[in-house]
Design an enzyme around this catalytic site. Structure first.
Site, PDB file in Angstrom:
ATOM      1  N   GLY A  58       0.851  -1.097   0.070  1.00 33.06           N
ATOM      2  CA  GLY A  58       0.110  -0.107   0.091  1.00 33.06           C
ATOM      3  C   GLY A  58       0.981   1.285  -0.058  1.00 33.06           C
ATOM      4  O   GLY A  58       0.247   2.415  -0.303  1.00 33.06           O
ATOM      5  N   ASP A 114       0.860   3.036   4.354  1.00 32.81           N
ATOM      6  CA  ASP A 114      -0.326   3.810   3.759  1.00 32.81           C
ATOM      7  C   ASP A 114      -1.323   4.278   4.872  1.00 32.81           C
ATOM      8  O   ASP A 114      -1.706   5.607   4.679  1.00 32.81           O
ATOM      9  CB  ASP A 114      -1.165   3.035   2.574  1.00 32.81           C
ATOM     10  CG  ASP A 114      -1.597   1.490   2.991  1.00 32.81           C
ATOM     11  OD1 ASP A 114      -1.230   1.304   4.277  1.00 32.81           O
ATOM     12  OD2 ASP A 114      -2.240   1.230   2.408  1.00 32.81           O
ATOM     13  N   ASP A 117      -4.906   1.881  10.512  1.00 34.76           N
ATOM     14  CA  ASP A 117      -6.446   1.663  10.613  1.00 34.76           C
ATOM     15  C   ASP A 117      -6.617   0.938  12.186  1.00 34.76           C
ATOM     16  O   ASP A 117      -6.810   1.802  13.125  1.00 34.76           O
ATOM     17  CB  ASP A 117      -6.940   0.737   9.463  1.00 34.76           C
ATOM     18  CG  ASP A 117      -8.483   0.593   9.503  1.00 34.76           C
ATOM     19  OD1 ASP A 117      -9.376   1.012  10.461  1.00 34.76           O
ATOM     20  OD2 ASP A 117      -8.845  -0.487   8.719  1.00 34.76           O
ATOM     21  N   THR A 118      -6.687  -0.292  12.246  1.00 30.79           N
ATOM     22  CA  THR A 118      -6.689  -1.080  13.699  1.00 30.79           C
ATOM     23  C   THR A 118      -5.411  -0.903  14.041  1.00 30.79           C
ATOM     24  O   THR A 118      -5.320  -1.240  15.533  1.00 30.79           O
ATOM     25  CB  THR A 118      -7.313  -2.494  13.533  1.00 30.79           C
ATOM     26  OG1 THR A 118      -6.327  -3.288  12.795  1.00 30.79           O
ATOM     27  CG2 THR A 118      -8.726  -2.626  12.813  1.00 30.79           C
ATOM     28  N   THR A 121      -1.274  -4.111  11.810  1.00 34.14           N
ATOM     29  CA  THR A 121      -0.292  -4.161  10.852  1.00 34.14           C
ATOM     30  C   THR A 121       1.005  -3.485  11.765  1.00 34.14           C
ATOM     31  O   THR A 121       2.096  -4.049  11.584  1.00 34.14           O
ATOM     32  CB  THR A 121      -0.372  -3.329   9.331  1.00 34.14           C
ATOM     33  OG1 THR A 121      -1.784  -4.204   9.119  1.00 34.14           O
ATOM     34  CG2 THR A 121       0.610  -3.524   8.775  1.00 34.14           C
ATOM     35  N   LEU A 122       1.077  -2.068  12.045  1.00 32.45           N
ATOM     36  CA  LEU A 122       2.197  -1.491  12.551  1.00 32.45           C
ATOM     37  C   LEU A 122       2.507  -1.985  13.987  1.00 32.45           C
ATOM     38  O   LEU A 122       3.804  -2.095  14.163  1.00 32.45           O
ATOM     39  CB  LEU A 122       1.712  -0.001  12.589  1.00 32.45           C
ATOM     40  CG  LEU A 122       1.678   0.662  11.284  1.00 32.45           C
ATOM     41  CD1 LEU A 122       1.427   2.144  11.448  1.00 32.45           C
ATOM     42  CD2 LEU A 122       2.981   0.620  10.732  1.00 32.45           C
ATOM     43  N   LYS A 145      -6.920   6.609  10.504  1.00 35.17           N
ATOM     44  CA  LYS A 145      -8.423   6.722  10.748  1.00 35.17           C
ATOM     45  C   LYS A 145      -8.407   6.956  12.254  1.00 35.17           C
ATOM     46  O   LYS A 145      -8.508   6.193  13.210  1.00 35.17           O
ATOM     47  CB  LYS A 145      -9.017   5.441  10.586  1.00 35.17           C
ATOM     48  CG  LYS A 145      -9.277   5.340   8.998  1.00 35.17           C
ATOM     49  CD  LYS A 145     -10.038   4.086   8.442  1.00 35.17           C
ATOM     50  CE  LYS A 145      -9.957   3.832   7.068  1.00 35.17           C
ATOM     51  NZ  LYS A 145     -10.611   2.622   6.755  1.00 35.17           N
ATOM     52  N   ASP A 173      -5.894   0.053  -1.869  1.00 33.69           N
ATOM     53  CA  ASP A 173      -6.322  -0.932  -2.719  1.00 33.69           C
ATOM     54  C   ASP A 173      -7.839  -1.273  -2.338  1.00 33.69           C
ATOM     55  O   ASP A 173      -7.935  -1.350  -0.942  1.00 33.69           O
ATOM     56  CB  ASP A 173      -5.658  -2.167  -2.889  1.00 33.69           C
ATOM     57  CG  ASP A 173      -5.681  -3.198  -1.966  1.00 33.69           C
ATOM     58  OD1 ASP A 173      -5.131  -2.732  -0.780  1.00 33.69           O
ATOM     59  OD2 ASP A 173      -5.998  -4.149  -2.020  1.00 33.69           O
TER      60      ASP A 173
HETATM   61  P1  IMP Z   1      -4.642  -2.103  10.147  1.00 34.43           P
HETATM   62  O1  IMP Z   1      -3.610  -3.289  10.385  1.00 34.43           O
HETATM   63  O2  IMP Z   1      -5.912  -2.356  10.628  1.00 34.43           O
HETATM   64  O3  IMP Z   1      -4.057  -0.832  10.837  1.00 34.43           O
HETATM   65  O4  IMP Z   1      -4.556  -1.863   8.521  1.00 34.43           O
HETATM   66  C1  IMP Z   1      -3.508  -1.411   7.853  1.00 34.43           C
HETATM   67  C2  IMP Z   1      -3.588  -1.867   6.585  1.00 34.43           C
HETATM   68  O5  IMP Z   1      -5.207  -2.221   6.099  1.00 34.43           O
HETATM   69  C3  IMP Z   1      -3.272  -0.832   5.724  1.00 34.43           C
HETATM   70  O6  IMP Z   1      -1.908  -1.001   5.349  1.00 34.43           O
HETATM   71  C4  IMP Z   1      -4.342  -1.035   4.299  1.00 34.43           C
HETATM   72  O7  IMP Z   1      -3.388  -1.940   3.608  1.00 34.43           O
HETATM   73  C5  IMP Z   1      -5.344  -1.668   4.816  1.00 34.43           C
HETATM   74  N1  IMP Z   1      -6.578  -0.677   4.951  1.00 34.43           N
HETATM   75  C6  IMP Z   1      -6.861  -0.288   6.257  1.00 34.43           C
HETATM   76  N2  IMP Z   1      -7.859   0.643   5.921  1.00 34.43           N
HETATM   77  C7  IMP Z   1      -8.116   0.837   4.561  1.00 34.43           C
HETATM   78  C8  IMP Z   1      -8.824   1.575   3.666  1.00 34.43           C
HETATM   79  O8  IMP Z   1      -9.679   2.484   4.165  1.00 34.43           O
HETATM   80  N3  IMP Z   1      -8.573   1.463   2.399  1.00 34.43           N
HETATM   81  C9  IMP Z   1      -7.558   0.516   1.789  1.00 34.43           C
HETATM   82  N4  IMP Z   1      -6.877  -0.124   2.522  1.00 34.43           N
HETATM   83  C10 IMP Z   1      -7.029  -0.030   4.141  1.00 34.43           C
HETATM   84 MG    MG Z   2      -4.097  -3.114   1.329  1.00 33.48          MG
END
Ligand code: IMP
Ligand code: MG
Length: 193
Positions: A58, A114, A117-118, A121-122, A145, A173
């Site tokens: 991303g 990118d 969100d939750t 990943t990080l 977010k 994506d």
């Molecule tokens: P997390 O692990 O929930 O913080 O999500 C991180 C990953 O989820 C990002 O690197 C994105 O690849 C994907 N992601 C989360 N929200 C979105 C969105 O609104 N659009 C597209 N990809 C997202």
């Molecule tokens: Mg993605």
């Protein structure tokens, strides 16, 4: 680089799927320049030997623009994390797909992603990289977010705080599409609900 303006009708296939543009390309460009300045100021002399670790896939477009605004030498270390299985827009495992290919021991490390969100990943990326003994570890995300981002997962540099809608474009994506859309747009919900 803005190619679409001169292209006539070819972009309408992506355009049809975007409900509205949330952050237009010129705003992204201005913010990326500012972020690069913030990053340069924070690192100062520590920029020597900096390793940038983009979280694939991303971050690719953001990374390409951001690093070309950073005026010092750097290495790029690649690792691939994937969160989504199939076409779901929420849930799913966060998994390490491909491990880092650069030694970061005693190096200053900047992770580029990118979107926060939750935070799953990080959180995984931070703990994976911390184990390798970097001199410092910071995170730069293009989007956050804010309402959802957990307090325990910090991003030192944030491009934009956004509401909790599903966005695509500029690297982000849905089911691996729309990464090449030059703006950040909200995907029409009927495409995934
Ligand atoms: P997390 O692990 O929930 O913080 O999500 C991180 C990953 O989820 C990002 O690197 C994105 O690849 C994907 N992601 C989360 N929200 C979105 C969105 O609104 N659009 C597209 N990809 C997202
Ligand atoms: Mg993605």
């Amino acid at each position: 680089m803005d190619c679409y303006a001169s292209w006539g009708g070819y972009n309408d296939r992506m355009e049809r799927d975007i409900a509205y543009i949330l952050i237009a390309r010129d705003r992204i460009e201005r913010r990326v320049r500012e972020l690069a300045r913030e990053i340069s100021e924070v690192y100062g002399d520590d920029s020597q030997g900096l390793v940038i670790v983009p979280v694939l896939s991303g971050s690719i477009i953001f990374l390409a623009d951001l690093i070309r605004c950073l005026p010092f030498k750097m290495k790029i270390g690649l690792m691939t994390i994937s969160r989504y299985r199939g076409t779901s827009t929420s849930g799913g495992d966060t998994r390490l797909i491909q491990d880092l290919n650069v030694d970061i021991r005693n190096r200053h490390v900047l992770v580029v992603d990118d979107i926060l969100d939750t935070g799953n990943t990080l959180r995984l990326v931070r703990s994976q990289l911390q184990q390798r003994g970097p001199a410092s570890l910071r995170v730069c995300v293009l989007l956050r977010k804010l309402a959802k981002a957990p307090k325990d997962v910090l991003a030192e540099f944030v491009g934009f705080d956004i509401d909790d809608s599903f966005v695509v474009g500029y690297g982000l994506d849905y089911a691996d599409h729309y990464r090449n859309w030059p703006d950040i747009g909200v995907l029409r919900p009927e495409l995934y609900t």
